[in-house]
Design a protein around this motif. Structure first.
Motif, PDB file in Angstrom:
ATOM      1  N   ALA A 126      56.967  32.533  53.006  1.00 56.42           N
ATOM      2  CA  ALA A 126      57.689  33.783  52.761  1.00 56.42           C
ATOM      3  C   ALA A 126      58.790  33.984  53.797  1.00 56.42           C
ATOM      4  O   ALA A 126      59.896  34.442  53.458  1.00 56.42           O
ATOM      5  N   ALA A 127      58.515  33.638  55.050  1.00 57.97           N
ATOM      6  CA  ALA A 127      59.535  33.763  56.098  1.00 57.97           C
ATOM      7  C   ALA A 127      60.709  32.840  55.812  1.00 57.97           C
ATOM      8  O   ALA A 127      61.869  33.193  56.052  1.00 57.97           O
TER       9      ALA A 127
ATOM     10  N   SER B  44      48.707  20.679  44.453  1.00 59.78           N
ATOM     11  CA  SER B  44      48.304  21.825  43.651  1.00 59.78           C
ATOM     12  C   SER B  44      48.104  23.063  44.524  1.00 59.78           C
ATOM     13  O   SER B  44      48.560  24.157  44.187  1.00 59.78           O
ATOM     14  N   SER B  45      47.440  22.888  45.647  1.00 60.85           N
ATOM     15  CA  SER B  45      47.235  24.000  46.573  1.00 60.85           C
ATOM     16  C   SER B  45      48.561  24.509  47.125  1.00 60.85           C
ATOM     17  O   SER B  45      48.784  25.723  47.239  1.00 60.85           O
ATOM     18  N   ALA B  46      49.459  23.578  47.436  1.00 61.33           N
ATOM     19  CA  ALA B  46      50.768  23.976  47.975  1.00 61.33           C
ATOM     20  C   ALA B  46      51.584  24.736  46.934  1.00 61.33           C
ATOM     21  O   ALA B  46      52.255  25.721  47.250  1.00 61.33           O
ATOM     22  N   LEU B  47      51.542  24.285  45.677  1.00 62.17           N
ATOM     23  CA  LEU B  47      52.240  25.009  44.612  1.00 62.17           C
ATOM     24  C   LEU B  47      51.731  26.450  44.505  1.00 62.17           C
ATOM     25  O   LEU B  47      52.502  27.375  44.247  1.00 62.17           O
TER      26      LEU B  47
ATOM     27  N   GLU C  96      52.407  32.267  45.567  1.00 60.50           N
ATOM     28  CA  GLU C  96      51.890  33.477  46.202  1.00 60.50           C
ATOM     29  C   GLU C  96      52.942  34.096  47.120  1.00 60.50           C
ATOM     30  O   GLU C  96      53.110  35.326  47.155  1.00 60.50           O
ATOM     31  N   ALA C  97      53.660  33.257  47.869  1.00 61.03           N
ATOM     32  CA  ALA C  97      54.719  33.771  48.749  1.00 61.03           C
ATOM     33  C   ALA C  97      55.826  34.407  47.924  1.00 61.03           C
ATOM     34  O   ALA C  97      56.347  35.482  48.272  1.00 61.03           O
ATOM     35  N   ALA C  98      56.217  33.750  46.833  1.00 59.29           N
ATOM     36  CA  ALA C  98      57.261  34.306  45.974  1.00 59.29           C
ATOM     37  C   ALA C  98      56.823  35.637  45.382  1.00 59.29           C
ATOM     38  O   ALA C  98      57.598  36.597  45.323  1.00 59.29           O
ATOM     39  N   LEU C  99      55.569  35.703  44.958  1.00 57.68           N
ATOM     40  CA  LEU C  99      55.038  36.934  44.375  1.00 57.68           C
ATOM     41  C   LEU C  99      55.003  38.054  45.404  1.00 57.68           C
ATOM     42  O   LEU C  99      55.411  39.193  45.130  1.00 57.68           O
ATOM     43  N   GLU C 100      54.533  37.747  46.587  1.00 60.34           N
ATOM     44  CA  GLU C 100      54.438  38.759  47.639  1.00 60.34           C
ATOM     45  C   GLU C 100      55.804  39.336  47.980  1.00 60.34           C
ATOM     46  O   GLU C 100      55.969  40.555  48.090  1.00 60.34           O
ATOM     47  N   LEU C 101      56.799  38.469  48.126  1.00 60.04           N
ATOM     48  CA  LEU C 101      58.154  38.945  48.456  1.00 60.04           C
ATOM     49  C   LEU C 101      58.779  39.694  47.287  1.00 60.04           C
ATOM     50  O   LEU C 101      59.486  40.688  47.476  1.00 60.04           O
ATOM     51  N   ALA C 102      58.546  39.199  46.086  1.00 59.64           N
ATOM     52  CA  ALA C 102      59.112  39.881  44.909  1.00 59.64           C
ATOM     53  C   ALA C 102      58.550  41.292  44.785  1.00 59.64           C
ATOM     54  O   ALA C 102      59.288  42.238  44.461  1.00 59.64           O
TER      55      ALA C 102
ATOM     56  N   LEU D  15      46.129  38.910  45.496  1.00 54.84           N
ATOM     57  CA  LEU D  15      47.255  38.216  46.126  1.00 54.84           C
ATOM     58  C   LEU D  15      48.173  39.157  46.879  1.00 54.84           C
ATOM     59  O   LEU D  15      48.833  38.748  47.834  1.00 54.84           O
ATOM     60  N   VAL D  16      48.276  40.388  46.443  1.00 53.00           N
ATOM     61  CA  VAL D  16      49.160  41.353  47.089  1.00 53.00           C
ATOM     62  C   VAL D  16      48.405  42.659  47.261  1.00 53.00           C
ATOM     63  O   VAL D  16      47.834  43.183  46.304  1.00 53.00           O
ATOM     64  N   GLY D  17      48.399  43.178  48.472  1.00 52.16           N
ATOM     65  CA  GLY D  17      47.739  44.445  48.746  1.00 52.16           C
ATOM     66  C   GLY D  17      47.330  44.529  50.200  1.00 52.16           C
ATOM     67  O   GLY D  17      47.244  43.509  50.894  1.00 52.16           O
ATOM     68  N   SER D  18      47.095  45.734  50.678  1.00 47.89           N
ATOM     69  CA  SER D  18      46.663  45.923  52.063  1.00 47.89           C
ATOM     70  C   SER D  18      45.253  45.369  52.249  1.00 47.89           C
ATOM     71  O   SER D  18      44.513  45.150  51.281  1.00 47.89           O
ATOM     72  N   ASP D  19      44.874  45.133  53.485  1.00 43.02           N
ATOM     73  CA  ASP D  19      43.534  44.607  53.764  1.00 43.02           C
ATOM     74  C   ASP D  19      42.454  45.544  53.229  1.00 43.02           C
ATOM     75  O   ASP D  19      41.453  45.095  52.663  1.00 43.02           O
ATOM     76  N   GLU D  20      42.670  46.842  53.406  1.00 44.39           N
ATOM     77  CA  GLU D  20      41.670  47.812  52.953  1.00 44.39           C
ATOM     78  C   GLU D  20      41.527  47.788  51.435  1.00 44.39           C
ATOM     79  O   GLU D  20      40.411  47.755  50.892  1.00 44.39           O
TER      80      GLU D  20
END
Length: 894
Positions: free
Chosen positions: A533-534, A578-581, A586-592, A722-727
């Motif tokens: 993501a960075a 497969s894991s890397a894909l 996940e990074a793309a989804l999180e940033l989007a 995949l996306v959300g706060s820890d809580e």
């Protein structure tokens, strides 16, 4: 201070007086400084020097401080108390300060205000790098902003800027009874032959974005804001960063440096070898060649690797070695040689305070050597001969000794069947081959290209796809330079064109992906999600929503491409691919989600104590994507469902998150100039297509507990937040765990699972021999069996074997084996078919048998010795899964 230390300082002073006329005069003019130096008290010395700069007349103050600093640094250098890096740092620091004081003085004299707003001084060359030499010119570029420059209200901004520049030059460069401060050379400014001394910021920006020459890129590697309006200077450098650091691997820069080197060597009139008349800066193996060596590699690779964007030559050599762009021995030899050449350069300049780099003859050469502590000039020449031979040989290798590589290539024989095919490419049909430069570059590489195509497993397929690449590329010059500079790239390119239709189509659409095929770092597995993501964020060319989405698309496409290349080249296990894909997605989804939410909130605000969650299912949830995978996701939200957002156009909670979810899906799936990212599938949400796109976590929990079908619980077994706060993640994880671990009637679950599989078998037929997903005994059967066990035995597994409920089946299956629910040979069978699924998406799309040329690559990816062995292994794996299915679910598989 010990007597021995005193004698060292006194000996250095004696050498200075004996062999350096300038230093002798400087010591005589500053007797108090000479006394402090003889005592070796550096703190007292530099405090004395600082005080010389305190005077109401800026010109006098700077000249006196400069003389004191030159004297103090020279003696400290000669005695060995000040290493080179400290000497050049102090010289650069003084130059920056002097330039800034001169700017402020010029402005203050005219306006009464010393605010340098709107007047920018960029340092280039050795000042920019923090490496000024003992008697160096400085090469600044002066820019001004007509809207913000400090001036009298009656002054025209342009006239005010030029007036300040003339006064700055007078303050720094004019010789007086006190000497001079700095020689200032403004010839590096944009279009210096026609431009004024100070260039408007907007005009300079336009120049670097459209008109600048190749050497200007190299110059700006070391540029920094040094004086005046520093904030504006830094903003300007940020704006022209794409001009300096191109996003593709720039092997055209290598040709430019070769041409520049040839011109410099042709125009060099000094001695060819060390001795009287030899220039330690411009001669073969000299200072400039070491600098060019570092800068060339920075220009080639720095656009893709921000780690290489450093200014100092030694620092550049070090980071180039650390990133494996150059060898450690090369970096060491060049670095040590560079430092020694710089020291000798300083000795030459200490003699008479002149900007010289040339070895004198006779007694003067002996004096330079003896000032340095050597016996005589012959000893200095002998040392330089060995040193420049080492550095010169390395630089000759870089430029390909531009002779051998610039020789005309051996043309293709006229009867060669490829010659006629190649000749058709020259008829203007391809834009990328219409310019004389492109045709010349093509002619230079054509024989090697022909050999490569002739050796390809499927020459005709490779040629056809190559022509597709040529037809879509706006220019092929850099491509040919790449192939010429890196022959290994041709083999990798031909494999891509021949073996993987998906990759070759993507390469034809985005020719710049060739850069990644050459970049060793790009052909390694990407890091964790936060690192990916960075990378996406860092590649955005602007700080806005659309730029970030373009960056996500571009970088995701490149990563998916390079992971595919790793696959077909056998550089990584398909399970790791497969894991890397999945991490990339996940990074793309999180940033989007983050970017879309920030953009959405500009109009609709935020909902307090509420957030959007994204749950991945299927292969995404299990962290095992292929190149052809959709993203199966569910949108959920937390918080009070009766609340409203706090923006200009408030929305209810449900409307807010449903519209936001739609935005996120569009960000991921709608094509742009950079292409589309993924197909997004949200059909696994509660109530499927009939239900809202996003629902509350409470509604989701209620649906899963009261209304969900068995197949939906099976899908939930591979769900992951995949996306959300820890809580929020913890709360949702608890809901899903509670659903999965509910007691169930085993026979009821068995009947529903077998009915679903039978229904699927009737409606979804395998598309080919290698359709390991749908073939009976394949991955669907394996996964259904796993999910059956997870649902039937959920409560016991949750207590004793929690890993068996992990959404990643690579973790869950071994846990089920340990629990005694699956046989040990199930895991290798599942892994083989997963490898085959991932690899076949590229090498055998559609599950059909791959062409002969791709069969060895597919076998290698699946860890089989050959293709026939792979088919045998596949048959045995399916038999193992069929046996497990029959044992666990009581149903035979035909």
């Amino acid at each position: 201070m010990a007597d021995a230390e005193k004698s060292d300082w006194e000996c250095a002073i004696e050498r200075a007086r004996a062999y350096a006329p300038f230093l002798a005069r400087a010591l005589d003019r500053q007797p108090d400084l000479a006394t402090l130096l003889a005592n070796g008290d550096q703190d007292a010395v530099f405090e004395w020097v600082r005080l010389q700069g305190v005077h109401e007349d800026t010109g006098i103050a700077l000249r006196r401080e400069r003389l004191g600093l030159a004297t103090a640094l020279a003696i400290g250098d000669l005695v060995g108390a000040l290493p080179l890096y400290k000497v050049v740092a102090k010289l650069t620091g003084f130059a920056d300060d002097a330039l800034d004081r001169a700017i402020r003085t010029a402005i203050s004299e005219r306006t009464g205000d010393d605010n340098p707003s709107g007047f920018i001084a960029l340092a280039l060359g050795k000042q920019g790098a923090g490496e000024l030499n003992y008697s160096s010119d400085i090469d600044p570029i002066f820019l001004y902003d007509p809207d913000t420059i400090t001036r009298r209200s009656s002054d025209d901004p342009a006239e005010a800027a030029q007036r300040y520049a003339r006064r700055i030059l007078e303050l720094l460069s004019q010789g007086t009874a006190e000497g001079y401060v700095l020689r200032v050379d403004l010839r590096l400014r944009p279009a210096s032959e026609i431009s004024p001394l100070v260039v408007p910021r907007a005009r300079a920006l336009a120049h670097y974005q459209s008109e600048a020459l190749a050497w200007e890129r190299a110059a700006f590697i070391r540029a920094r804001a040094a004086a005046g309006d520093l904030a504006a200077g830094n903003a300007f450098l940020t704006a022209i960063r794409p001009f300096i650091w191109r996003s593709h691997l720039d092997f055209g820069a290598l040709e430019e440096i070769r041409a520049l080197t040839a011109r410099i060597r042709d125009s060099y009139e000094g001695a060819e070898r060390p001795g009287p008349g030899f220039d330690v800066k411009k001669g073969r193996g000299g200072i400039r060649e070491v600098e060019f060596f570092a800068q060339t590699h920075q220009l080639i690779h720095g656009g893709r690797d921000p780690w290489l964007r450093v200014r100092g030559t030694r620092t550049a050599l070090d980071v180039l070695a650390e990133s494996e762009r150059i060898g450690e021995d090369e970096a060491r030899v060049l670095g040590e040689g560079y430092d020694r050449l710089r020291v000798i350069e300083h000795r030459l300049q200490m003699m008479n305070d002149r900007q010289t780099h040339t070895l004198p003859d006779g007694d003067a050469l002996d004096s330079v050597a003896q000032l340095d502590g050597l016996a005589d000039g012959a000893a200095l020449v002998s040392e330089l001969e060995a040193l420049t031979e080492r550095t010169g040989a390395i630089y000759d290798g870089l430029i390909g000794a531009a002779t051998s590589q610039q020789a005309m290539p051996t043309p293709l024989p006229k009867r060669d069947p490829l010659a006629a095919r190649f000749e058709t490419w020259r008829d203007g049909r391809y834009q990328s081959l219409r310019s004389p430069q492109a045709l010349a570059a093509f002619d230079a590489i054509a024989p090697v290209l022909a050999q490569g195509f002739a050796k390809a497993d499927d020459p005709e397929r490779a040629l056809t796809r190559w022509e597709s690449l040529l037809s879509r590329a706006p220019s092929a010059i850099n491509l040919f330079h790449l192939l010429r500079a890196e022959p290994a790239l041709l083999t990798r390119l031909l494999d891509t064109l021949t073996l993987a239709p998906t990759l070759s189509d993507e390469l034809a659409r985005r020719p710049e992906l060739l850069d990644a095929m050459l970049d060793n770092d790009a052909l390694e597995l990407p890091g964790v999600v936060t690192q990916i993501a960075a990378r996406f964020e860092a590649s955005a060319k602007r700080e806005d929503y659309e730029a970030l989405l373009d960056a996500i698309r571009s970088e995701t496409g490149e990563l998916r491409f390079t992971l595919g290349v790793q696959m077909i080249e056998g550089l990584a296990d398909p399970l790791s691919i497969s894991s890397a894909l999945s991490r990339v997605a996940e990074a793309a989804l999180e940033l989007a989600v983050r970017a879309a939410h920030n953009e959405f909130a500009k109009v609709h605000g935020w909902i307090v104590d509420s957030e959007l969650l994204v749950v991945g299912l299927g292969r995404l949830g299990g962290g095992a994507l292929t190149h052809a995978s959709d993203l199966d996701i569910i949108y959920l939200f937390t918080g009070d469902t009766s609340a409203q957002s706090n923006g200009e156009r408030p929305l209810s909670t449900s409307a807010y998150y449903n519209r936001l979810a739609s935005r996120v899906s569009a960000a991921l799936s709608v094509p742009t100039a950079q292409g589309a990212l993924y197909e997004v599938d949200t059909r696994l949400r509660p109530q499927g297509k009939q239900g809202p796109l996003a629902v509350s976590c409470e509604a989701f929990a209620k649906y899963q507990r009261e209304a969900a079908w068995t197949w939906e619980h099976m899908a939930l077994a591979r769900a992951r937040v995949l996306v959300g706060s820890d809580e929020a993640r913890a709360q949702l994880d608890a809901i899903m765990a509670e659903v999965l671990q509910r007691p169930r009637d085993g026979e009821t679950v068995r009947k529903r699972v077998t009915d679903m599989r039978s229904d699927m078998a009737r409606h979804k037929q395998p598309r080919g021999l290698l359709d390991v997903k749908l073939q009976r005994g394949g991955l669907v059967d394996a996964e259904f069996a796993v999910h059956f066990l997870q649902l039937r035995d959920g409560p016991e597994l949750g207590d004793k074997h929690p890993a068996a409920l992990d959404p990643d089946l690579g973790t869950a299956i071994p846990a089920l084996i340990r629990a005694g629910l699956l046989p040990p040979d199930f895991k290798p069978a599942y892994d083989l078919m997963t490898r085959l699924l991932v690899a076949a998406r590229l090498l055998a799309p559609g599950g059909k048998e791959p062409p002969a040329c791709a069969q060895p690559a597919l076998a290698k990816a699946c860890q089989a010795s050959d293709y026939d062995t792979l088919l045998q292994d596949l048959t045995q794996a399916r038999q193992r899964v069929a046996g497990v299915w029959s044992t666990i679910l009581g149903q035979s598989i035909a």
